[in-house]
Design a protein around this motif. Structure first.
Motif, PDB file in Angstrom:
ATOM      1  N   ILE A  54     -42.833  11.857 -40.548  1.00 41.76           N
ATOM      2  CA  ILE A  54     -41.866  12.914 -40.847  1.00 41.76           C
ATOM      3  C   ILE A  54     -41.991  14.052 -39.840  1.00 41.76           C
ATOM      4  O   ILE A  54     -43.093  14.408 -39.424  1.00 41.76           O
ATOM      5  CB  ILE A  54     -42.064  13.426 -42.299  1.00 41.76           C
ATOM      6  CG1 ILE A  54     -40.868  14.254 -42.765  1.00 41.76           C
ATOM      7  CG2 ILE A  54     -43.339  14.223 -42.432  1.00 41.76           C
ATOM      8  CD1 ILE A  54     -40.890  14.568 -44.250  1.00 41.76           C
ATOM      9  N   SER A  55     -40.866  14.601 -39.435  1.00 38.02           N
ATOM     10  CA  SER A  55     -40.902  15.742 -38.515  1.00 38.02           C
ATOM     11  C   SER A  55     -41.119  17.015 -39.323  1.00 38.02           C
ATOM     12  O   SER A  55     -40.838  17.074 -40.527  1.00 38.02           O
ATOM     13  CB  SER A  55     -39.583  15.843 -37.739  1.00 38.02           C
ATOM     14  OG  SER A  55     -38.532  16.250 -38.601  1.00 38.02           O
ATOM     15  N   ALA A  56     -41.606  18.039 -38.661  1.00 36.36           N
ATOM     16  CA  ALA A  56     -41.852  19.318 -39.328  1.00 36.36           C
ATOM     17  C   ALA A  56     -40.548  19.883 -39.884  1.00 36.36           C
ATOM     18  O   ALA A  56     -40.509  20.444 -40.990  1.00 36.36           O
ATOM     19  CB  ALA A  56     -42.496  20.302 -38.361  1.00 36.36           C
ATOM     20  N   ARG A  57     -39.485  19.725 -39.154  1.00 34.57           N
ATOM     21  CA  ARG A  57     -38.178  20.244 -39.576  1.00 34.57           C
ATOM     22  C   ARG A  57     -37.707  19.574 -40.865  1.00 34.57           C
ATOM     23  O   ARG A  57     -37.250  20.233 -41.797  1.00 34.57           O
ATOM     24  CB  ARG A  57     -37.178  20.019 -38.454  1.00 34.57           C
ATOM     25  CG  ARG A  57     -35.795  20.494 -38.751  1.00 34.57           C
ATOM     26  CD  ARG A  57     -34.906  20.296 -37.543  1.00 34.57           C
ATOM     27  NE  ARG A  57     -33.525  20.513 -37.912  1.00 34.57           N
ATOM     28  CZ  ARG A  57     -32.529  19.838 -37.433  1.00 34.57           C
ATOM     29  NH1 ARG A  57     -32.720  18.898 -36.532  1.00 34.57           N
ATOM     30  NH2 ARG A  57     -31.299  20.102 -37.819  1.00 34.57           N
ATOM     31  N   ARG A  64     -38.086  22.728 -49.203  1.00 37.48           N
ATOM     32  CA  ARG A  64     -37.170  23.767 -49.698  1.00 37.48           C
ATOM     33  C   ARG A  64     -36.222  23.189 -50.753  1.00 37.48           C
ATOM     34  O   ARG A  64     -35.961  23.807 -51.789  1.00 37.48           O
ATOM     35  CB  ARG A  64     -36.364  24.375 -48.549  1.00 37.48           C
ATOM     36  CG  ARG A  64     -37.108  25.430 -47.763  1.00 37.48           C
ATOM     37  CD  ARG A  64     -36.179  26.227 -46.854  1.00 37.48           C
ATOM     38  NE  ARG A  64     -35.378  25.410 -45.962  1.00 37.48           N
ATOM     39  CZ  ARG A  64     -35.743  24.998 -44.748  1.00 37.48           C
ATOM     40  NH1 ARG A  64     -36.922  25.364 -44.273  1.00 37.48           N
ATOM     41  NH2 ARG A  64     -34.948  24.261 -44.014  1.00 37.48           N
ATOM     42  N   GLU A  65     -35.692  21.991 -50.476  1.00 39.25           N
ATOM     43  CA  GLU A  65     -34.763  21.350 -51.405  1.00 39.25           C
ATOM     44  C   GLU A  65     -35.454  21.022 -52.734  1.00 39.25           C
ATOM     45  O   GLU A  65     -34.910  21.298 -53.806  1.00 39.25           O
ATOM     46  CB  GLU A  65     -34.225  20.061 -50.773  1.00 39.25           C
ATOM     47  CG  GLU A  65     -33.319  19.256 -51.669  1.00 39.25           C
ATOM     48  CD  GLU A  65     -32.935  17.938 -51.026  1.00 39.25           C
ATOM     49  OE1 GLU A  65     -32.977  16.916 -51.736  1.00 39.25           O
ATOM     50  OE2 GLU A  65     -32.600  17.918 -49.827  1.00 39.25           O
ATOM     51  N   LYS A  69     -34.737  22.607 -56.543  1.00 41.58           N
ATOM     52  CA  LYS A  69     -34.422  21.751 -57.691  1.00 41.58           C
ATOM     53  C   LYS A  69     -35.458  21.865 -58.806  1.00 41.58           C
ATOM     54  O   LYS A  69     -35.304  21.265 -59.854  1.00 41.58           O
ATOM     55  CB  LYS A  69     -34.332  20.286 -57.258  1.00 41.58           C
ATOM     56  CG  LYS A  69     -33.291  20.012 -56.214  1.00 41.58           C
ATOM     57  CD  LYS A  69     -31.951  19.842 -56.829  1.00 41.58           C
ATOM     58  CE  LYS A  69     -30.964  19.437 -55.735  1.00 41.58           C
ATOM     59  NZ  LYS A  69     -29.644  19.255 -56.220  1.00 41.58           N
ATOM     60  N   GLY A  70     -36.542  22.603 -58.568  1.00 45.73           N
ATOM     61  CA  GLY A  70     -37.559  22.782 -59.593  1.00 45.73           C
ATOM     62  C   GLY A  70     -38.573  21.656 -59.670  1.00 45.73           C
ATOM     63  O   GLY A  70     -39.287  21.523 -60.656  1.00 45.73           O
TER      64      GLY A  70
END
Length: 141
Positions: A54-57, A64-65, A69-70
């Protein structure tokens, strides 16, 4: 002659819970992030080690997503320099058994192999093997 399609008089249901859950899980790397956080809280760098592809971005966007969404909570640690720790919320922990079930089905599919049934997707080399079997064309054709 085909029968005409009748209009449904029943209003559509409110957002389907399955659709909502699958929308969350189909985000790039979201299941992997949830899986990595299922054991204990992790810092951003630790998650990068846990999921090396996975990339850092993308990791930042997914966190964040999931936080919005909790599913994941973010805690700023009072260190110098400040660090951030992520962990699953109670709602996030409810997803773990579903991910474990998906992993188990994946293991069963892996054991069955590429020629398990009539609906098997050809392997990555299938197209090249077909081309190799066809006679070569020359530019004169």
């Amino acid at each position: 002659m085909a029968l005409p399609v009748r209009k449904n008089r029943v209003p559509p249901p409110p957002l389907c819970p399955l659709t909502l859950c699958m929308a969350l899980l189909r985000g790039a790397w979201a299941p992997n992030v949830i899986w990595s956080l299922s054991g204990q809280p992790r810092r951003f760098g630790e998650l990068r080690v846990d999921i090396p592809q996975i990339s850092a971005r993308v990791l930042s966007a997914r966190l964040r997503e999931l936080e919005a969404k909790g599913v994941v909570s973010r805690r700023v640690m009072p260190t110098s320099p400040p660090s951030v720790e992520y962990e699953l919320t109670p709602l996030g922990h409810e997803l773990v058994p579903a991910l474990r079930a998906i992993v188990e089905v994946g293991r069963k599919l892996d054991v069955r192999g590429p020629h398990a049934g009539p609906h098997t997707v050809p392997g990555p080399g299938a197209r090249s093997r077909r081309r190799a079997a066809a006679p070569a064309r020359s530019h004169a054709d």
